[in-house]
Design an enzyme around this catalytic site. Structure first.
Site, short mmCIF file in Angstrom:
data_model
loop_
_atom_site.label_atom_id
_atom_site.label_comp_id
_atom_site.label_asym_id
_atom_site.label_seq_id
_atom_site.Cartn_x
_atom_site.Cartn_y
_atom_site.Cartn_z
N ASP A 99 0.85 -1.19 0.00
CA ASP A 99 0.00 0.00 0.00
C ASP A 99 0.89 1.24 0.00
O ASP A 99 2.11 1.15 0.07
CB ASP A 99 -0.96 -0.02 1.19
CG ASP A 99 -0.24 0.05 2.52
OD1 ASP A 99 1.00 0.14 2.54
OD2 ASP A 99 -0.92 0.03 3.56
N ASP A 122 -8.66 -5.90 0.23
CA ASP A 122 -7.75 -6.31 1.30
C ASP A 122 -8.38 -5.90 2.61
O ASP A 122 -9.15 -4.93 2.66
CB ASP A 122 -6.39 -5.60 1.19
CG ASP A 122 -6.48 -4.18 1.74
OD1 ASP A 122 -6.99 -3.30 1.04
OD2 ASP A 122 -6.06 -3.95 2.90
#
Ligand code: ZN
Length: 385
Positions: free
Chosen positions: A97, A271
């Site tokens: 991320d 996610d």
């Protein structure tokens, strides 16, 4: 080939009954069938599991956190040790991320300016600075299959001017991320912001889609919004993206019921720490709902958590044994419970893909909602009557 290739295997039907589609995302380390869920390995491990456990649960791609790995053990150290895949012994795809969410939510004394964010580490109070360029450099050093552009997330319920300001800054940072990204074997995804405001969200989707990213993330959701607000916002983004051919990834969503509704609205990737986090608290997901293994009624229950589940917990152990492990605070409880919840979640995504492949997804929605615990059996019976 480029660092990412996304192919729509089964497009959404032309009649508009659903936006759900089946896809194949080819990355440096392997192929990811979509819709797909990514377990989260914050510190280069999905808590309590090793890579064999992850493969057994059906994981084909995992997420690792740029912010955490930058602070500890350090991206340069991981690079010297051969990169993140070798470091954690996971040879399948990894998405890192951007660090934006953690900088905003974990870092103290954060100061946002137009160049980046200055923050204090949640570990030792040391001062750090992330810019779009630095976030790209950290992820290039980690060597993930997919890097994500640095953004400024805000809570969905923030005032419009706060959302507008952060969204415009995210756009400028997206351009800088594209310019800074140099690693040819790594894909780069951009993040759409815009909060819950339809105009800001649609404008952000069009702006981010106008840049040469390999995928489109929907950020700033899975926060404090209601399910109805989130679903309406996904619809706005999906409409703005139109027939854009790239994968769509909704960041941070994790309950089976929420995943299903987002797939229905055209999202391909997800996610969340949720399946693993609730597992460690003793909450085990089963078809139609959940079992709380901390409840004393399970101490005498010889049945498996879920009779038809192929996970290590359900193949070998009883509810009584797991309930005992939780009461005794034995470490094995966390591993077994996490293996089960990830197996349940990844199996649920597999069922969704099978349904899309068969062309029966709209008709299967009721049964899938029932399995996800969104509807009770009585509600489902009333709906199908
Ligand atoms: Zn199981």
């Amino acid at each position: 080939m480029s660092a990412a290739h996304f192919e729509t295997v089964t497009p959404a039907p032309a009649d508009g009954a659903t936006r759900a589609r089946l896809g194949r995302l080819t990355l440096r380390s392997g192929v990811v069938e979509t819709p797909q869920f990514m377990p989260v390995g914050t510190n280069a491990t999905v808590k309590a599991l090793d890579p064999d456990d992850l493969r057994a649960a059906g994981a084909t791609i995992i997420l690792a956190n740029t912010y955490h790995l930058y602070l500890r053990p350090g991206h340069e150290r991981i690079a010297r040790l051969g990169g993140l895949h070798r470091f954690m012994a996971w040879d399948r795809p990894i998405l890192t991320d951007s660090g934006g969410f953690q900088v905003v939510s974990l870092g103290d004394l954060r100061v946002v300016d137009d160049e980046g964010v200055t923050f204090r580490s949640h570990l030792d109070d040391s001062v750090h600075r992330f810019t779009p360029q630095h976030a790209v450099a950290v992820q290039e050093a980690l060597g993930s299959d997919v890097a994500v552009a640095f953004d400024q997330p805000v809570f969905p319920s923030s005032p419009r001017e706060v959302v507008a300001d952060a969204t415009e800054r995210t756009h400028r940072w997206a351009e800088r991320s594209v310019a800074a990204h140099a690693r040819p074997d790594q894909a780069l995804f951009g993040i759409v912001q815009g909060g819950l405001d339809p105009e800001l969200r649609a404008g952000s989707a069009r702006f981010i889609a106008g840049l040469p990213f390999d995928g489109i993330c929907l950020g700033g959701l899975a926060g404090d919004e209601t399910a109805a607000e989130r679903e309406a916002t996904i619809d706005v983004a999906a409409a703005a993206l139109g027939d854009d051919p790239r994968p769509r990834y909704l960041m941070g969503l994790g309950s089976p019921a929420d995943l299903l509704e987002a797939v229905h609205r055209g999202v391909d990737l997800f996610d969340s720490v949720l399946p693993a986090r609730v597992a460690r608290n003793g909450s085990l997901w089963v078809p139609g709902g959940k079992l709380n293994l901390r409840n004393s009624r399970f101490l005498d229950d010889p049945e498996p958590v879920q009779a038809d589940c192929p996970c290590v917990l359900c193949r070998h152990f009883s509810r009584a044994y797991l309930a005992h492990l939780f009461r005794a605070q034995e470490l094995l409880a966390y591993r077994l419970a996490t293996c089960h919840n990830l197996t349940f979640t990844l199996d649920f995504m597999d069922r969704i893909r099978s349904s899309i492949r068969a062309g029966t997804f709209p008709a299967d929605l009721l049964e899938l909602r029932l399995r996800a615990g969104r509807l009770s059996a009585r509600e489902a019976a009333a709906k199908s009557a």
